[in-house]
Design a protein around this motif. Structure first.
Motif, PDB file in Angstrom:
ATOM      1  N   ASN A   1     -27.320  13.316  63.598  1.00  0.00           N
ATOM      2  CA  ASN A   1     -27.312  11.888  63.570  1.00  0.00           C
ATOM      3  C   ASN A   1     -25.923  11.242  63.773  1.00  0.00           C
ATOM      4  O   ASN A   1     -25.126  11.621  63.410  1.00  0.00           O
ATOM      5  CB  ASN A   1     -27.604  11.534  61.696  1.00  0.00           C
ATOM      6  N   HIS A   2     -26.051  10.484  64.952  1.00  0.00           N
ATOM      7  CA  HIS A   2     -24.969   9.947  65.619  1.00  0.00           C
ATOM      8  C   HIS A   2     -24.762   8.383  65.190  1.00  0.00           C
ATOM      9  O   HIS A   2     -23.950   7.579  65.627  1.00  0.00           O
ATOM     10  CB  HIS A   2     -25.029   9.983  67.141  1.00  0.00           C
ATOM     11  N   ASN A   3     -25.524   8.098  63.944  1.00  0.00           N
ATOM     12  CA  ASN A   3     -25.325   6.626  63.547  1.00  0.00           C
ATOM     13  C   ASN A   3     -23.838   6.187  63.344  1.00  0.00           C
ATOM     14  O   ASN A   3     -23.291   6.886  62.467  1.00  0.00           O
ATOM     15  CB  ASN A   3     -26.301   6.526  62.510  1.00  0.00           C
ATOM     16  N   ILE A   4     -23.404   5.270  64.109  1.00  0.00           N
ATOM     17  CA  ILE A   4     -21.917   5.004  63.679  1.00  0.00           C
ATOM     18  C   ILE A   4     -21.767   4.508  62.282  1.00  0.00           C
ATOM     19  O   ILE A   4     -20.593   4.304  61.685  1.00  0.00           O
ATOM     20  CB  ILE A   4     -21.544   3.877  64.673  1.00  0.00           C
ATOM     21  N   ALA A   5     -22.798   4.227  61.805  1.00  0.00           N
ATOM     22  CA  ALA A   5     -22.736   3.471  60.062  1.00  0.00           C
ATOM     23  C   ALA A   5     -22.024   4.559  59.286  1.00  0.00           C
ATOM     24  O   ALA A   5     -21.540   4.315  58.082  1.00  0.00           O
ATOM     25  CB  ALA A   5     -24.299   2.948  59.939  1.00  0.00           C
ATOM     26  N   HIS A   6     -22.341   5.874  59.430  1.00  0.00           N
ATOM     27  CA  HIS A   6     -22.087   6.903  58.741  1.00  0.00           C
ATOM     28  C   HIS A   6     -20.432   6.911  58.471  1.00  0.00           C
ATOM     29  O   HIS A   6     -19.917   7.324  57.553  1.00  0.00           O
ATOM     30  CB  HIS A   6     -22.454   8.153  58.954  1.00  0.00           C
ATOM     31  N   THR A   7     -19.738   6.227  59.362  1.00  0.00           N
ATOM     32  CA  THR A   7     -18.337   6.182  59.270  1.00  0.00           C
ATOM     33  C   THR A   7     -17.930   5.191  57.949  1.00  0.00           C
ATOM     34  O   THR A   7     -16.839   5.800  57.337  1.00  0.00           O
ATOM     35  CB  THR A   7     -17.535   5.708  60.457  1.00  0.00           C
ATOM     36  N   LEU A   8     -18.562   4.334  57.692  1.00  0.00           N
ATOM     37  CA  LEU A   8     -18.108   3.370  56.410  1.00  0.00           C
ATOM     38  C   LEU A   8     -18.503   4.117  55.356  1.00  0.00           C
ATOM     39  O   LEU A   8     -17.970   4.111  54.312  1.00  0.00           O
ATOM     40  CB  LEU A   8     -18.784   1.974  56.541  1.00  0.00           C
TER      41      LEU A   8
ATOM     42  N   SER B   1     -29.532   5.497  56.229  1.00  0.00           N
ATOM     43  CA  SER B   1     -29.584   4.959  57.657  1.00  0.00           C
ATOM     44  C   SER B   1     -30.679   5.831  58.679  1.00  0.00           C
ATOM     45  O   SER B   1     -30.835   6.933  58.491  1.00  0.00           O
ATOM     46  CB  SER B   1     -27.992   5.455  58.133  1.00  0.00           C
ATOM     47  N   TYR B   2     -31.008   5.104  59.484  1.00  0.00           N
ATOM     48  CA  TYR B   2     -31.621   5.433  60.689  1.00  0.00           C
ATOM     49  C   TYR B   2     -31.049   6.470  61.359  1.00  0.00           C
ATOM     50  O   TYR B   2     -29.645   6.621  61.432  1.00  0.00           O
ATOM     51  CB  TYR B   2     -31.929   4.220  61.883  1.00  0.00           C
ATOM     52  N   LYS B   3     -31.469   7.518  61.731  1.00  0.00           N
ATOM     53  CA  LYS B   3     -31.099   8.717  62.244  1.00  0.00           C
ATOM     54  C   LYS B   3     -31.038   8.417  63.628  1.00  0.00           C
ATOM     55  O   LYS B   3     -32.076   8.437  64.787  1.00  0.00           O
ATOM     56  CB  LYS B   3     -31.958   9.919  62.067  1.00  0.00           C
ATOM     57  N   ALA B   4     -29.821   8.221  64.373  1.00  0.00           N
ATOM     58  CA  ALA B   4     -29.624   7.663  65.550  1.00  0.00           C
ATOM     59  C   ALA B   4     -29.496   8.632  66.762  1.00  0.00           C
ATOM     60  O   ALA B   4     -28.520   9.656  66.271  1.00  0.00           O
ATOM     61  CB  ALA B   4     -28.572   6.639  65.661  1.00  0.00           C
ATOM     62  N   ALA B   5     -29.952   8.935  67.725  1.00  0.00           N
ATOM     63  CA  ALA B   5     -29.738   9.916  68.899  1.00  0.00           C
ATOM     64  C   ALA B   5     -28.465   9.394  69.506  1.00  0.00           C
ATOM     65  O   ALA B   5     -27.939   8.084  69.190  1.00  0.00           O
ATOM     66  CB  ALA B   5     -30.488  10.121  69.935  1.00  0.00           C
ATOM     67  N   GLU B   6     -27.797  10.023  70.512  1.00  0.00           N
ATOM     68  CA  GLU B   6     -26.428   9.770  71.090  1.00  0.00           C
ATOM     69  C   GLU B   6     -26.863   8.475  71.942  1.00  0.00           C
ATOM     70  O   GLU B   6     -25.887   7.608  72.306  1.00  0.00           O
ATOM     71  CB  GLU B   6     -26.106  10.852  72.390  1.00  0.00           C
ATOM     72  N   ASP B   7     -27.855   8.457  72.450  1.00  0.00           N
ATOM     73  CA  ASP B   7     -28.258   7.315  73.588  1.00  0.00           C
ATOM     74  C   ASP B   7     -29.097   5.975  72.861  1.00  0.00           C
ATOM     75  O   ASP B   7     -29.712   5.181  73.640  1.00  0.00           O
ATOM     76  CB  ASP B   7     -28.804   7.731  74.793  1.00  0.00           C
ATOM     77  N   ASP B   8     -29.192   6.175  71.656  1.00  0.00           N
ATOM     78  CA  ASP B   8     -29.607   5.007  70.776  1.00  0.00           C
ATOM     79  C   ASP B   8     -28.824   3.725  70.943  1.00  0.00           C
ATOM     80  O   ASP B   8     -27.365   4.078  70.851  1.00  0.00           O
ATOM     81  CB  ASP B   8     -30.017   5.331  69.362  1.00  0.00           C
TER      82      ASP B   8
ATOM     83  N   VAL C   1     -23.076  -5.726  77.895  1.00  0.00           N
ATOM     84  CA  VAL C   1     -22.768  -4.306  78.108  1.00  0.00           C
ATOM     85  C   VAL C   1     -23.400  -3.423  77.082  1.00  0.00           C
ATOM     86  O   VAL C   1     -23.203  -4.072  75.811  1.00  0.00           O
ATOM     87  CB  VAL C   1     -21.238  -3.841  78.047  1.00  0.00           C
ATOM     88  N   ARG C   2     -23.945  -2.465  77.309  1.00  0.00           N
ATOM     89  CA  ARG C   2     -24.893  -1.558  76.359  1.00  0.00           C
ATOM     90  C   ARG C   2     -24.169  -0.743  75.733  1.00  0.00           C
ATOM     91  O   ARG C   2     -23.356   0.203  76.219  1.00  0.00           O
ATOM     92  CB  ARG C   2     -25.965  -1.022  77.080  1.00  0.00           C
ATOM     93  N   TYR C   3     -23.860  -0.690  74.394  1.00  0.00           N
ATOM     94  CA  TYR C   3     -23.056   0.334  73.681  1.00  0.00           C
ATOM     95  C   TYR C   3     -23.860   1.112  72.894  1.00  0.00           C
ATOM     96  O   TYR C   3     -24.676   0.738  71.752  1.00  0.00           O
ATOM     97  CB  TYR C   3     -22.115  -0.809  72.705  1.00  0.00           C
ATOM     98  N   GLU C   4     -24.099   2.514  73.176  1.00  0.00           N
ATOM     99  CA  GLU C   4     -24.845   3.361  72.427  1.00  0.00           C
ATOM    100  C   GLU C   4     -24.170   3.867  71.345  1.00  0.00           C
ATOM    101  O   GLU C   4     -22.720   3.646  71.403  1.00  0.00           O
ATOM    102  CB  GLU C   4     -25.440   4.475  73.273  1.00  0.00           C
ATOM    103  N   HIS C   5     -24.754   4.564  70.165  1.00  0.00           N
ATOM    104  CA  HIS C   5     -23.983   4.906  69.255  1.00  0.00           C
ATOM    105  C   HIS C   5     -22.875   5.794  69.555  1.00  0.00           C
ATOM    106  O   HIS C   5     -21.619   5.988  68.897  1.00  0.00           O
ATOM    107  CB  HIS C   5     -24.814   5.528  68.029  1.00  0.00           C
ATOM    108  N   SER C   6     -23.131   6.594  70.686  1.00  0.00           N
ATOM    109  CA  SER C   6     -21.995   7.907  71.041  1.00  0.00           C
ATOM    110  C   SER C   6     -20.768   7.161  71.641  1.00  0.00           C
ATOM    111  O   SER C   6     -19.873   7.710  71.556  1.00  0.00           O
ATOM    112  CB  SER C   6     -22.739   8.771  71.959  1.00  0.00           C
ATOM    113  N   ILE C   7     -21.143   5.962  72.095  1.00  0.00           N
ATOM    114  CA  ILE C   7     -19.816   5.102  72.712  1.00  0.00           C
ATOM    115  C   ILE C   7     -18.839   4.967  71.623  1.00  0.00           C
ATOM    116  O   ILE C   7     -17.744   5.038  71.817  1.00  0.00           O
ATOM    117  CB  ILE C   7     -20.369   3.949  73.361  1.00  0.00           C
ATOM    118  N   PHE C   8     -19.442   4.397  70.714  1.00  0.00           N
ATOM    119  CA  PHE C   8     -18.520   3.849  69.282  1.00  0.00           C
ATOM    120  C   PHE C   8     -17.942   5.034  68.762  1.00  0.00           C
ATOM    121  O   PHE C   8     -16.866   5.003  68.367  1.00  0.00           O
ATOM    122  CB  PHE C   8     -19.291   3.249  68.368  1.00  0.00           C
TER     123      PHE C   8
END
Length: 546
Positions: free
Chosen positions: A2-9, A156-163, A180-187
């Protein structure tokens, strides 16, 4: 995975619990990391019940605040891409951007809803509308009150790198703003660089002058202080309030444009005031002068570090340099017209220089890379480099160059690499002035040329622009903005800077000189000069003379 950036919080909340995660300087409101995570969960539950689901594009028009942070993380958790647009870009650009990204949902303060009702067409795709704040029932219930209730953890939604995680718009300093498109992997990659390179994490207190960076702070476990300022007008910050909140909350680092640090450093210097808690300052958004860095060094503690990261909305950060290296080593070369040294590539980032082109570059060979010291077009590759723009294939083809399994991003800037691998910035590709006469072509670059005139004690800043002359050929014009409090005549100033230009081989081809009282600048950083507007103004001033 899961690459969802929300997991950081979520991780920060699990690790730091009741430690303060965010402070609103204006209201004095403080929230722990656990409260931030819980509130973002509540928002996620509420938004899901309202119909927002993975893939739903949500335009967020909310002031910098705890709710801005919690709503953004809530949308990450749902998997709903958040659309962020600077409201200060002007309503025409704003409406064009909104129409281009076709949001399905809209979350805004009452003022933003009035704007939506006033200009209905760009919002025609909006199916779900939610209000943050009391609108007396005009735009529905205040969702911030409903979020006060704990609805339990949100899975949380299980996000792929390019979501897709977000669409963030450029400033539009050299053309219409682009999404500009920001995928979860960019964050993820950005957070990793900021954490590892700049040492940001638990125990740090951040006061970002750019709201989006508060997301990075809380995600990394650092406390974020939302300052008392209008983020769309950093040059008009109230320095007393900004410094007082730094001291009150023990802020240890802060990110802002050169425009805000110019105000803060002058305020502190005038009052002989030293900001003792700050041990790290980041300046970005436009070239940073050695004078500004030296002035900031004088008002910080002796051990504090100043960094000037370089990048763009499409790729940030990619290069960085510490302030002492600038003041002690590179600034003397900048003043002599060698460009602005922005530092060495960050870990995992590769920088190269190609011959300048104003057209699509479909492919290239690595042997095409220019040698050290030769000015060309800056390109970058790395995991913080975004993959493309939203609904803009023409710009994608102009900005991206395929290279096997990876790609390069064209920064739109010109510069060169030196023998030490440092990058020197020489201006925007679109701002260079190409002069042609008698089969001779000469290219003038903005930053090197302007540096010559910025040495004049009465010049605050300068701008090289090209203007079409009567012979249908471009002529070079140097426009200078005097320092505040300038009392002599403009004719005297023009005569002096003109002599400077003729005495310097780099600038002898500049034919005309003008004085402008207050340069137009970008809305995000208040530091990038709108040379396109100055060129139009200069053409009017010189009508009949060229």
């Amino acid at each position: 995975m899961n690459h969802n950036i929300a997991h950081t919080l979520t991780k920060s909340a699990a690790l730091l619990g009741e430690q303060t995660g965010l402070i609103e300087a204006v209201s004095g409101r403080e929230m722990s990391f656990r409260e931030l995570a819980t509130r973002s969960d509540s928002y996620a539950h509420l938004l899901e019940k309202k119909g927002i689901k993975p893939g739903t594009r949500v335009m967020l028009m909310v002031k910098p605040s705890a709710d801005f942070i919690c709503l953004t993380f809530a949308l990450f958790k749902i998997g709903a891409p958040v659309i962020l647009i600077d409201p200060g870009m002007g309503y025409k650009n704003l409406l064009r951007c909104i129409e281009g990204v076709r949001p399905l949902a809209f979350i805004g303060i009452p003022k933003a809803h009035f704007f939506r009702i006033l200009f209905r067409k760009p919002f025609a795709t909006v199916k779900y509308s939610l209000c943050l704040g009391n609108s007396l029932g005009l735009f529905g219930k205040d969702i911030s009150q409903a979020a006060d209730r704990d609805y339990g953890a949100y899975h949380s939604y299980k996000a792929a790198e390019d979501d897709l995680a977000a669409i963030i718009f450029t400033t539009g300093s050299t053309g219409p703003p682009k999404g500009v498109r920001y995928e979860h992997s960019i964050f993820e990659a950005q957070l990793r660089l900021i954490r590892d390179y700049y040492g940001i994490g638990p125990g740090q207190v951040d006061q970002p002058a750019f709201p989006l960076f508060a997301l990075f702070s809380t995600a990394l476990g650092a406390t974020a202080v939302i300052p008392d300022m209008d983020p769309t007008q950093p040059a008009k910050v109230n320095p007393q309030r900004f410094v007082e909140s730094i001291e009150k909350y023990g802020v240890t680092y802060s990110f802002g444009s050169p425009a805000i640090w110019n105000v803060i450093s002058r305020y502190c210097s005038k009052g002989d005031r030293r900001i003792k808690t700050l041990d790290k300052v980041l300046m970005a958004g436009a070239p940073v002068s050695g004078e500004l860095i030296a002035r900031m060094q004088d008002v910080l503690s002796p051990d504090a570090n100043i960094h000037t990261p370089y990048g763009a909305t499409e790729s940030l950060p990619i290069v960085s340099i510490e302030g002492r290296e600038i003041t002690e080593t590179t600034w003397q070369h900048t003043r002599a017209g060698k460009g602005t040294c922005v530092g060495r590539p960050l870990p995992g980032i590769e920088i190269a220089i190609l011959p300048i082109s104003d057209t699509v570059i479909p492919t290239f060979q690595h042997r095409d890379f220019l040698l050290p010291g030769v000015i060309g077009e800056i390109i970058v590759s790395g995991d913080v480099v975004t993959r493309g723009y939203e609904n803009n294939k023409n710009e994608d083809s102009m900005a991206k160059i395929p290279d096997g399994k990876r790609f390069w991003h064209r920064m739109g800037d010109v510069g060169y690499l030196d023998e030490e691998g440092r990058l020197w910035f020489c201006g925007r590709r679109a701002h260079r002035v190409v002069l042609e006469s008698k089969n001779i072509t000469e290219t003038l670059y903005t930053i090197p040329c302007e540096a010559i005139f910025n040495n004049h004690p009465d010049v605050f800043r300068s701008a090289l622009v090209g203007v079409m002359g009567s012979a249908k050929q471009i002529v070079a014009v140097m426009v200078v903005e005097p320092e505040k409090g300038f009392t002599r005549t403009t004719d005297q100033l023009i005569a002096e800077v003109k002599k400077m230009g003729k005495d310097e081989p780099l600038t002898t081809s500049i034919q005309y000189y003008l004085v402008h009282p207050d340069f137009p600048v970008d809305i995000r950083h208040n530091a990038k000069i709108y040379r396109e507007k100055l060129s139009i103004w200069a053409a009017e001033e010189l009508k009949g003379l060229i």
